[in-house]
Design a protein around this motif. Structure first.
Motif, PDB file in Angstrom:
ATOM      1  N   CYS A   1      22.152  35.275  54.681  1.00 36.75           N
ATOM      2  CA  CYS A   1      22.586  33.940  55.098  1.00 36.75           C
ATOM      3  C   CYS A   1      24.101  33.941  55.229  1.00 36.75           C
ATOM      4  N   THR A   2      24.608  33.228  56.229  1.00 35.23           N
ATOM      5  CA  THR A   2      26.055  33.043  56.348  1.00 35.23           C
ATOM      6  C   THR A   2      26.350  31.575  56.622  1.00 35.23           C
ATOM      7  N   ILE A   3      27.539  31.144  56.253  1.00 29.72           N
ATOM      8  CA  ILE A   3      28.041  29.806  56.543  1.00 29.72           C
ATOM      9  C   ILE A   3      29.413  30.007  57.159  1.00 29.72           C
ATOM     10  N   ASP A   4      29.614  29.497  58.362  1.00 28.71           N
ATOM     11  CA  ASP A   4      30.879  29.724  59.076  1.00 28.71           C
ATOM     12  C   ASP A   4      31.212  31.216  59.138  1.00 28.71           C
ATOM     13  N   ASP A   5      30.196  32.059  59.331  1.00 29.33           N
ATOM     14  CA  ASP A   5      30.331  33.519  59.398  1.00 29.33           C
ATOM     15  C   ASP A   5      30.857  34.136  58.103  1.00 29.33           C
ATOM     16  N   LYS A   6      30.661  33.452  56.980  1.00 29.30           N
ATOM     17  CA  LYS A   6      31.078  33.968  55.671  1.00 29.30           C
ATOM     18  C   LYS A   6      29.864  34.008  54.747  1.00 29.30           C
ATOM     19  N   ASN A   7      29.877  34.917  53.780  1.00 34.39           N
ATOM     20  CA  ASN A   7      28.771  35.046  52.845  1.00 34.39           C
ATOM     21  C   ASN A   7      28.880  34.011  51.726  1.00 34.39           C
ATOM     22  N   PRO A   8      27.799  33.253  51.446  1.00 36.26           N
ATOM     23  CA  PRO A   8      27.824  32.323  50.315  1.00 36.26           C
ATOM     24  C   PRO A   8      27.754  33.077  48.990  1.00 36.26           C
ATOM     25  N   VAL A   9      28.239  32.438  47.933  1.00 28.80           N
ATOM     26  CA  VAL A   9      28.336  33.050  46.612  1.00 28.80           C
ATOM     27  C   VAL A   9      27.190  32.560  45.723  1.00 28.80           C
ATOM     28  N   ILE A  10      26.460  33.496  45.083  1.00 32.23           N
ATOM     29  CA  ILE A  10      25.397  33.092  44.175  1.00 32.23           C
ATOM     30  C   ILE A  10      25.912  33.027  42.741  1.00 32.23           C
ATOM     31  N   GLU A  11      25.185  32.291  41.899  1.00 34.06           N
ATOM     32  CA  GLU A  11      25.631  31.979  40.546  1.00 34.06           C
ATOM     33  C   GLU A  11      25.855  33.186  39.637  1.00 34.06           C
ATOM     34  N   SER A  12      25.290  34.328  39.970  1.00 33.57           N
ATOM     35  CA  SER A  12      25.488  35.517  39.133  1.00 33.57           C
ATOM     36  C   SER A  12      26.751  36.302  39.508  1.00 33.57           C
ATOM     37  N   ASN A  13      27.460  35.877  40.547  1.00 29.92           N
ATOM     38  CA  ASN A  13      28.656  36.594  40.982  1.00 29.92           C
ATOM     39  C   ASN A  13      29.825  36.313  40.044  1.00 29.92           C
ATOM     40  N   LEU A  14      30.178  37.305  39.242  1.00 29.91           N
ATOM     41  CA  LEU A  14      31.304  37.201  38.317  1.00 29.91           C
ATOM     42  C   LEU A  14      32.421  38.147  38.718  1.00 29.91           C
ATOM     43  N   ASN A  15      32.354  38.666  39.940  1.00 23.49           N
ATOM     44  CA  ASN A  15      33.324  39.627  40.450  1.00 23.49           C
ATOM     45  C   ASN A  15      34.562  38.868  40.938  1.00 23.49           C
ATOM     46  N   ILE A  16      35.379  38.455  39.979  1.00 20.25           N
ATOM     47  CA  ILE A  16      36.518  37.581  40.233  1.00 20.25           C
ATOM     48  C   ILE A  16      37.804  38.317  39.882  1.00 20.25           C
ATOM     49  N   GLY A  17      38.807  38.167  40.733  1.00 21.14           N
ATOM     50  CA  GLY A  17      40.108  38.764  40.444  1.00 21.14           C
ATOM     51  C   GLY A  17      40.770  38.063  39.267  1.00 21.14           C
ATOM     52  N   ASP A  18      41.848  38.649  38.743  1.00 18.26           N
ATOM     53  CA  ASP A  18      42.520  38.009  37.612  1.00 18.26           C
ATOM     54  C   ASP A  18      43.392  36.847  38.103  1.00 18.26           C
ATOM     55  N   PHE A  19      43.890  36.088  37.152  1.00 16.68           N
ATOM     56  CA  PHE A  19      44.716  34.920  37.449  1.00 16.68           C
ATOM     57  C   PHE A  19      46.181  35.193  37.104  1.00 16.68           C
ATOM     58  N   VAL A  20      46.590  36.451  37.187  1.00 14.77           N
ATOM     59  CA  VAL A  20      47.932  36.994  36.975  1.00 14.77           C
ATOM     60  C   VAL A  20      48.368  36.916  35.508  1.00 14.77           C
ATOM     61  N   PHE A  21      48.611  35.716  34.995  1.00 15.31           N
ATOM     62  CA  PHE A  21      49.113  35.566  33.629  1.00 15.31           C
ATOM     63  C   PHE A  21      48.366  34.444  32.936  1.00 15.31           C
ATOM     64  N   CYS A  22      47.923  34.678  31.711  1.00 14.63           N
ATOM     65  CA  CYS A  22      47.220  33.661  30.916  1.00 14.63           C
ATOM     66  C   CYS A  22      48.246  32.907  30.088  1.00 14.63           C
ATOM     67  N   THR A  23      48.448  31.622  30.383  1.00 15.48           N
ATOM     68  CA  THR A  23      49.442  30.839  29.651  1.00 15.48           C
ATOM     69  C   THR A  23      48.971  30.492  28.240  1.00 15.48           C
ATOM     70  N   LEU A  24      47.665  30.564  27.986  1.00 12.84           N
ATOM     71  CA  LEU A  24      47.135  30.310  26.648  1.00 12.84           C
ATOM     72  C   LEU A  24      47.423  31.489  25.719  1.00 12.84           C
ATOM     73  N   ARG A  25      47.138  32.693  26.186  1.00 11.65           N
ATOM     74  CA  ARG A  25      47.308  33.905  25.364  1.00 11.65           C
ATOM     75  C   ARG A  25      48.697  34.544  25.538  1.00 11.65           C
ATOM     76  N   LYS A  26      49.446  34.062  26.516  1.00  9.78           N
ATOM     77  CA  LYS A  26      50.804  34.573  26.775  1.00  9.78           C
ATOM     78  C   LYS A  26      50.816  36.064  27.077  1.00  9.78           C
ATOM     79  N   GLN A  27      49.877  36.482  27.954  1.00 13.07           N
ATOM     80  CA  GLN A  27      49.799  37.883  28.380  1.00 13.07           C
ATOM     81  C   GLN A  27      49.111  37.966  29.734  1.00 13.07           C
ATOM     82  N   ALA A  28      49.081  39.161  30.297  1.00  9.30           N
ATOM     83  CA  ALA A  28      48.422  39.361  31.589  1.00  9.30           C
ATOM     84  C   ALA A  28      46.958  38.928  31.497  1.00  9.30           C
TER      85      ALA A  28
END
Length: 107
Positions: free
Chosen positions: A30-57
């Protein structure tokens, strides 16, 4: 409005210093606007650069391995996530969708 999330969506962590994206969104027939939709098991997420809570990468680690509040539609492998879906990090951060990557409304 509630949108199904697709490849190229922007994800925010309340403690991250920058938005992130999905690193991989496989084609499921299935595609939407020629892009693949994301299913709920997809945890393949990039990092958010710096964690302000833990004060580290940031190294994202999912708390319970599934997105909450998925759509009422999907495929046999799972439901699609939407702009209402949230995911929790082991470090207490909550992830939410800031841009679904497309403009089709989920019904």
């Amino acid at each position: 409005m509630d949108y199904i999330v697709v490849d190229g969506a922007k994800i925010n962590c309340e403690y991250g210093s920058a938005d992130s994206t999905f690193l991989e969104v496989p084609y499921d027939g299935c595609t939407i606007d020629d892009k693949n939709p994301v299913i709920e098991s997809n945890l393949n997420i990039g990092d958010f650069v710096f964690c302000t809570l833990r004060k580290q990468a940031c190294v994202f680690k999912s708390l319970d391995k599934t997105w909450r509040e998925p759509a009422n539609c999907g495929i046999t492998d799972g439901k699609y996530i939407t702009t209402k879906s949230v995911l929790f990090c082991q470090e207490r951060g909550m992830l939410s969708i800031t841009d679904p990557g497309q403009n089709c409304v989920a019904e």
